[in-house]
Design a protein around this motif. Structure first.
Motif, PDB file in Angstrom:
ATOM      1  N   CYS A   2      -9.622  -7.067   5.593  1.00  0.00           N
ATOM      2  CA  CYS A   2      -8.191  -7.077   5.268  1.00  0.00           C
ATOM      3  C   CYS A   2      -7.752  -5.794   4.562  1.00  0.00           C
ATOM      4  O   CYS A   2      -6.713  -5.769   3.917  1.00  0.00           O
ATOM      5  N   ASN A   3      -8.530  -4.740   4.665  1.00  0.00           N
ATOM      6  CA  ASN A   3      -8.208  -3.483   3.987  1.00  0.00           C
ATOM      7  C   ASN A   3      -7.513  -2.535   4.942  1.00  0.00           C
ATOM      8  O   ASN A   3      -8.121  -1.634   5.506  1.00  0.00           O
ATOM      9  N   VAL A   4      -6.238  -2.761   5.113  1.00  0.00           N
ATOM     10  CA  VAL A   4      -5.428  -1.974   6.036  1.00  0.00           C
ATOM     11  C   VAL A   4      -4.870  -0.768   5.288  1.00  0.00           C
ATOM     12  O   VAL A   4      -4.241  -0.928   4.240  1.00  0.00           O
ATOM     13  N   GLN A   8      -1.097   2.804   8.148  1.00  0.00           N
ATOM     14  CA  GLN A   8      -1.008   1.982   9.357  1.00  0.00           C
ATOM     15  C   GLN A   8       0.189   1.038   9.218  1.00  0.00           C
ATOM     16  O   GLN A   8       0.063  -0.134   8.914  1.00  0.00           O
ATOM     17  N   LYS A   9       1.356   1.620   9.444  1.00  0.00           N
ATOM     18  CA  LYS A   9       2.601   0.873   9.266  1.00  0.00           C
ATOM     19  C   LYS A   9       2.852  -0.029  10.460  1.00  0.00           C
ATOM     20  O   LYS A   9       2.400   0.276  11.539  1.00  0.00           O
ATOM     21  N   PRO A  10       3.527  -1.124  10.307  1.00  0.00           N
ATOM     22  CA  PRO A  10       4.098  -1.683   9.081  1.00  0.00           C
ATOM     23  C   PRO A  10       3.120  -2.566   8.307  1.00  0.00           C
ATOM     24  O   PRO A  10       3.377  -2.920   7.166  1.00  0.00           O
ATOM     25  N   LEU A  11       1.983  -2.915   8.900  1.00  0.00           N
ATOM     26  CA  LEU A  11       1.046  -3.822   8.241  1.00  0.00           C
ATOM     27  C   LEU A  11       0.495  -3.232   6.940  1.00  0.00           C
ATOM     28  O   LEU A  11       0.393  -3.932   5.931  1.00  0.00           O
ATOM     29  N   GLY A  12       0.178  -1.947   6.940  1.00  0.00           N
ATOM     30  CA  GLY A  12      -0.351  -1.304   5.737  1.00  0.00           C
ATOM     31  C   GLY A  12       0.636  -1.363   4.590  1.00  0.00           C
ATOM     32  O   GLY A  12       0.257  -1.574   3.432  1.00  0.00           O
ATOM     33  N   THR A  13       1.906  -1.184   4.889  1.00  0.00           N
ATOM     34  CA  THR A  13       2.951  -1.278   3.867  1.00  0.00           C
ATOM     35  C   THR A  13       3.021  -2.697   3.322  1.00  0.00           C
ATOM     36  O   THR A  13       3.131  -2.917   2.118  1.00  0.00           O
ATOM     37  N   TRP A  14       2.939  -3.671   4.217  1.00  0.00           N
ATOM     38  CA  TRP A  14       2.993  -5.074   3.802  1.00  0.00           C
ATOM     39  C   TRP A  14       1.801  -5.419   2.912  1.00  0.00           C
ATOM     40  O   TRP A  14       1.948  -6.087   1.882  1.00  0.00           O
ATOM     41  N   VAL A  15       0.606  -4.972   3.286  1.00  0.00           N
ATOM     42  CA  VAL A  15      -0.599  -5.237   2.494  1.00  0.00           C
ATOM     43  C   VAL A  15      -0.443  -4.647   1.099  1.00  0.00           C
ATOM     44  O   VAL A  15      -0.740  -5.303   0.094  1.00  0.00           O
ATOM     45  N   ASN A  16       0.045  -3.417   1.004  1.00  0.00           N
ATOM     46  CA  ASN A  16       0.259  -2.788  -0.297  1.00  0.00           C
ATOM     47  C   ASN A  16       1.281  -3.576  -1.116  1.00  0.00           C
ATOM     48  O   ASN A  16       1.103  -3.770  -2.323  1.00  0.00           O
TER      49      ASN A  16
END
Length: 118
Positions: A2-4, A8-16
């Motif tokens: 789960c370390n995006v 890697q948008k938009p998922l990386g932004t959401w994870v942060n």
């Protein structure tokens, strides 16, 4: 995993965002525990709920990415030492070499700060 990466948008932004919301959630929990240092009124509202936190944890979500990566590299260093009988990882050894170099640099800063306090 789960370390995006944030890139890697938009998922990386959401994870942060989930990590930020989790930190706020913990501050709210601390404030509700009558911690004298934390005033709940000064903490931004959070969208994190116990249910969301549990759902993310159920899939192995890592809240402290930096801590996770430190532990991962440390385990790599242990493997390197077991195979080579030393911890002198060359810079050319990829991400482990870069990590070891960073640890040495951070240690020098730590030592300098300690000697300034004396």
């Amino acid at each position: 995993h789960c370390n995006v990466p944030q890139s890697q948008k938009p998922l990386g932004t959401w994870v942060n965002t989930q990590r930020i919301e989790h930190a706020r959630y913990l501050l709210h929990q601390k404030a509700r525990g009558n911690d004298p240092v934390t005033s709940e009124n000064s903490i931004p509202q959070t969208s994190m709920t116990p249910e969301r936190k549990a759902a993310l944890e159920e899939i192995g979500f890592v809240w402290d990415y930096n801590g996770y990566m430190w532990e991962l590299r440390y385990k790599e260093l242990l493997d390197f030492k077991a195979a080579n009988n030393h911890c002198c990882v060359p810079r050319s050894a990829g991400s482990l070499g870069a990590w070891v170099e960073k640890q040495r640099s951070e240690y020098k800063k730590f030592e300098a700060a300690c000697s300034e306090k004396e």
